[in-house]
Design an enzyme around this catalytic site. Sequence first.
Site, short mmCIF file in Angstrom:
data_model
loop_
_atom_site.label_atom_id
_atom_site.label_comp_id
_atom_site.label_asym_id
_atom_site.label_seq_id
_atom_site.Cartn_x
_atom_site.Cartn_y
_atom_site.Cartn_z
N SER A 55 0.84 -1.20 0.00
CA SER A 55 0.00 0.00 0.00
C SER A 55 0.87 1.25 0.00
CB SER A 55 -0.93 0.03 1.23
OG SER A 55 -0.17 0.12 2.43
N ILE A 100 3.18 4.45 -0.35
CA ILE A 100 4.39 4.75 -1.10
C ILE A 100 4.98 3.48 -1.72
CG2 ILE A 100 6.79 5.52 -0.89
CD1 ILE A 100 5.84 7.56 1.19
N SER A 145 11.15 9.82 7.26
CA SER A 145 10.09 10.82 7.35
C SER A 145 10.73 12.15 7.70
CB SER A 145 9.08 10.43 8.43
OG SER A 145 8.20 11.49 8.75
N TYR A 152 7.19 7.28 17.20
CA TYR A 152 7.47 7.24 15.76
C TYR A 152 8.70 8.09 15.43
CZ TYR A 152 6.54 7.93 10.73
OH TYR A 152 6.63 7.99 9.35
N LYS A 176 12.33 6.85 13.91
CA LYS A 176 12.82 7.41 12.64
C LYS A 176 14.16 8.13 12.85
CE LYS A 176 9.46 6.09 9.94
NZ LYS A 176 9.69 5.12 8.85
#
Length: 210
Positions: free
Chosen positions: A15, A17, A140, A153, A157
Amino acid sequence: MNFNNKVVWITGASSGIGKGLVEHLSNMDCKLIISARNKAKLEAIKLTCKTSENVAVIPFDLAEINNRKAVVETAVNCFGNIDILINNGGISQRSLIVDTDISVDKKLIDVDYLGTVALSKALLPHFIKNRNGHFVVVTSLMGKFSSPYRSGYCGAKHALHGFFDALRMEHQKDNIKVTIVCPGFVNTNIAKNALIGDGSLQNKQDQATE
């Protein structure tokens, strides 16, 4: 970047990207290995590709890091080689720190950081042997700075940036490249699938993401 005659492995390919990358790269002269947890979705995506015989499906869960050597061996055997690994799989978060159980932070680290690191480390000897390889890591903007409701998150990252910058420096001599990609808001299901404080899914779209 030249993808001709390359073998490209994409995680998180079912799904968002990842799926978009499969759709785009399947029109180029390269072979694809696509991975995510949902085998049925991967098989359906494969059938939409112009040359489906050049697409191999390897389902696995990023959080299960102990079988990575076997997964890499399976992937290499698909086409005899891997040139590029696009580490795109992961999950997000939408909850305040004070409301977030530590198990949620652990899951984000297990999937977004350790899952990607374990797969890359398992593939690294193949790249070293070939004296060629390219790690592409989709992190991100949250890997560069932080934002409310995304503490775990952001932490995961940020960790990816530290690890892969070190990998780049250690293996430049082996002709191994590292590219870190930091998207902003993209209209995918990442917000719907984001974890809230108790570990369940948010199940709704963010206005900014939409």
